[in-house]
Design an enzyme around this catalytic site. Structure first.
Site, mmCIF file in Angstrom:
data_model
loop_
_atom_site.group_PDB
_atom_site.id
_atom_site.type_symbol
_atom_site.label_atom_id
_atom_site.label_comp_id
_atom_site.label_asym_id
_atom_site.label_seq_id
_atom_site.Cartn_x
_atom_site.Cartn_y
_atom_site.Cartn_z
ATOM 1 N N ARG A 102 -7.334 30.731 77.946
ATOM 2 C CA ARG A 102 -8.436 31.843 78.295
ATOM 3 C C ARG A 102 -9.144 32.241 77.133
ATOM 4 O O ARG A 102 -10.197 32.867 77.266
ATOM 5 C CB ARG A 102 -7.728 33.022 79.227
ATOM 6 C CG ARG A 102 -7.200 32.383 80.620
ATOM 7 C CD ARG A 102 -8.208 32.016 81.589
ATOM 8 N NE ARG A 102 -7.786 31.380 82.699
ATOM 9 C CZ ARG A 102 -7.279 32.173 83.831
ATOM 10 N NH1 ARG A 102 -7.342 33.740 83.641
ATOM 11 N NH2 ARG A 102 -6.763 31.799 84.895
ATOM 12 N N ASP A 155 -9.448 38.362 91.843
ATOM 13 C CA ASP A 155 -8.378 38.766 90.596
ATOM 14 C C ASP A 155 -8.774 40.162 90.315
ATOM 15 O O ASP A 155 -8.135 40.418 89.203
ATOM 16 C CB ASP A 155 -8.559 37.415 89.793
ATOM 17 C CG ASP A 155 -7.790 36.213 90.053
ATOM 18 O OD1 ASP A 155 -6.580 36.568 90.118
ATOM 19 O OD2 ASP A 155 -8.316 35.315 89.854
ATOM 20 N N GLU A 170 -6.206 44.332 83.410
ATOM 21 C CA GLU A 170 -5.877 44.241 81.934
ATOM 22 C C GLU A 170 -6.896 43.355 81.253
ATOM 23 O O GLU A 170 -7.090 43.462 80.162
ATOM 24 C CB GLU A 170 -4.577 43.782 81.980
ATOM 25 C CG GLU A 170 -4.190 43.365 80.564
ATOM 26 C CD GLU A 170 -2.549 42.844 80.216
ATOM 27 O OE1 GLU A 170 -2.095 41.981 80.944
ATOM 28 O OE2 GLU A 170 -1.870 43.664 79.551
ATOM 29 N N ASP A 171 -7.153 42.236 81.970
ATOM 30 C CA ASP A 171 -7.884 41.065 81.494
ATOM 31 C C ASP A 171 -9.249 41.431 80.902
ATOM 32 O O ASP A 171 -9.929 40.863 80.087
ATOM 33 C CB ASP A 171 -7.903 39.916 82.209
ATOM 34 C CG ASP A 171 -6.446 39.270 82.424
ATOM 35 O OD1 ASP A 171 -5.679 39.190 81.361
ATOM 36 O OD2 ASP A 171 -6.068 38.989 83.379
ATOM 37 N N HIS A 217 -0.977 33.704 79.733
ATOM 38 C CA HIS A 217 -1.250 34.582 78.545
ATOM 39 C C HIS A 217 -0.111 34.568 77.745
ATOM 40 O O HIS A 217 1.038 34.680 77.890
ATOM 41 C CB HIS A 217 -1.695 35.932 79.425
ATOM 42 C CG HIS A 217 -2.915 35.851 79.976
ATOM 43 N ND1 HIS A 217 -3.018 36.178 81.106
ATOM 44 C CD2 HIS A 217 -4.131 35.530 79.860
ATOM 45 C CE1 HIS A 217 -4.179 36.223 81.667
ATOM 46 N NE2 HIS A 217 -4.991 35.634 80.900
ATOM 47 N N CYS A 272 -0.679 43.699 83.845
ATOM 48 C CA CYS A 272 -2.124 42.907 84.219
ATOM 49 C C CYS A 272 -2.731 44.058 85.170
ATOM 50 O O CYS A 272 -4.039 43.999 85.359
ATOM 51 C CB CYS A 272 -2.015 41.855 84.979
ATOM 52 S SG CYS A 272 -0.837 40.725 84.551
ATOM 53 N N ARG A 319 -14.152 35.259 86.944
ATOM 54 C CA ARG A 319 -13.629 36.516 86.609
ATOM 55 C C ARG A 319 -14.454 37.494 85.860
ATOM 56 O O ARG A 319 -14.333 38.656 85.670
ATOM 57 C CB ARG A 319 -12.140 36.551 85.755
ATOM 58 C CG ARG A 319 -10.984 35.771 86.940
ATOM 59 C CD ARG A 319 -9.739 36.098 86.581
ATOM 60 N NE ARG A 319 -9.553 37.730 86.375
ATOM 61 C CZ ARG A 319 -8.731 38.489 86.132
ATOM 62 N NH1 ARG A 319 -7.730 37.613 85.493
ATOM 63 N NH2 ARG A 319 -8.429 39.736 85.858
HETATM 64 C C1 CIR Z 1 -5.847 34.656 86.659
HETATM 65 O O1 CIR Z 1 -5.402 33.453 86.707
HETATM 66 O O2 CIR Z 1 -6.515 35.270 86.084
HETATM 67 C C2 CIR Z 1 -5.005 35.478 87.685
HETATM 68 N N1 CIR Z 1 -4.658 34.825 88.676
HETATM 69 C C3 CIR Z 1 -4.081 36.247 87.009
HETATM 70 C C4 CIR Z 1 -4.270 37.225 85.775
HETATM 71 C C5 CIR Z 1 -3.027 37.899 85.276
HETATM 72 N N2 CIR Z 1 -3.358 38.695 84.258
HETATM 73 C C6 CIR Z 1 -2.644 38.961 83.272
HETATM 74 O O3 CIR Z 1 -1.515 38.302 83.096
HETATM 75 N N3 CIR Z 1 -3.080 39.748 82.366
#
Ligand code: CIR
Length: 262
Positions: A138, A68, A73-74, A168, A255, A93
């Site tokens: 999360r 991922d 962004e995360d 999110h 993201c 992650r």
């Molecule tokens: C996840 O589930 O963490 C990733 N497959 C997708 C993350 C998407 N991130 C976001 O919307 N900020």
């Protein structure tokens, strides 16, 4: 110097699509086949769109061990004064944050969310000095309390927001213009955002609430044409990008970059 030289007012940190993207985390979507080559081409076009809007791209190489990792962004919340390195809610992650911190440390003082806190940047929507934070699967109470304590000295208010049915907060609501939020009211209750105007997603496009505002422009997925029209009717300049493969991984336009204001 040529008059055509672009003036960079922002840096966009991105990360190349991982060859392991097909093994991404999924929460609300069924797994479907991801075409990684197509994902890479779409990601290049996304980067080019950001360049066209005056961003200088700081692109990190792919990590074949982190499915991922394109979803930068995360891993951080970048503000004018500091950057907060998150502790992502999905344990798989967490290794993604170190290479991002190495880049962001060149531009900002770094603060960090520590265990037992968890926080995904996709849950943090900044509107001026307000940080709305989704209480998603999360981002936990400790992560949100730590964020509030870290940023209170800089004058930011942290406001927890109830969100349901999507990954999110920014799957449910994003900013599309100075006082306009693009929102899916089935995922998040609009009354939680006092003083803001709203553009609602078309009911047939539930995942259409994610727009990336870059100055006065908006980067937006071409998967949601009816909502794009609704944005245009508000006078918002929409720059469409193809995001089909990212969307299969439960990602969207915000993201895939971290914007650093110049
Ligand atoms: C996840 O589930 O963490 C990733 N497959 C997708 C993350 C998407 N991130 C976001 O919307 N900020």
């Amino acid at each position: 110097m040529s008059a055509a030289q672009p003036k960079h007012t922002r840096i966009a940190v991105t990360r190349k699509v991982s060859s392991a993207m097909a093994r991404c985390e999924l929460t609300h979507l069924q797994r479907t086949v991801i075409d990684v080559d197509l994902a890479r081409r779409q990601h290049q076009d996304y980067e080019q769109t950001l360049r066209n809007l005056g961003c200088r791209i700081e692109s990190l190489p792919e990590d074949p061990g982190q499915a991922d990792s394109v979803f930068v962004e995360d891993t951080a919340i970048v503000l004018d004064e500091v950057a907060v390195i998150t502790r992502p809610g999905a344990p798989s992650r967490r290794p993604e944050t170190a290479p991002i911190a190495a880049v962001l440390g060149r531009y900002r003082q770094l603060l960090r969310i520590e265990s037992p806190g968890t926080l995904d940047g996709g849950d943090v929507l900044r509107v001026d000095r307000a940080l709305y934070v989704g209480t998603s699967t999360r981002s936990n109470a400790s992560g949100i309390e730590q964020l509030a304590a870290l940023l209170a000295p800089f004058g930011y208010r942290v406001l927890p927001i109830t969100v349901h049915g999507c990954l999110h907060l920014k799957s449910a609501v994003t900013q599309a213009a100075p006082e306009q939020l693009l929102i899916n009211p089935r995922f998040v209750e609009p009354s939680q955002f006092e003083g803001m105007g709203f553009v609602e997603v078309d009911a047939s496009e539930p995942y259409g609430a994610n727009a990336l505002m870059v100055g006065a422009d908006v980067v937006y997925s071409n998967s949601h044409p009816r909502t794009a029209e609704a944005l245009r009717r508000q006078g918002i300049r929409v720059h469409p990008v193809a995001m089909s493969e990212t969307e299969k991984a439960e990602g969207a336009v915000t993201c895939c970059s971290l914007l650093i204001a110049g």
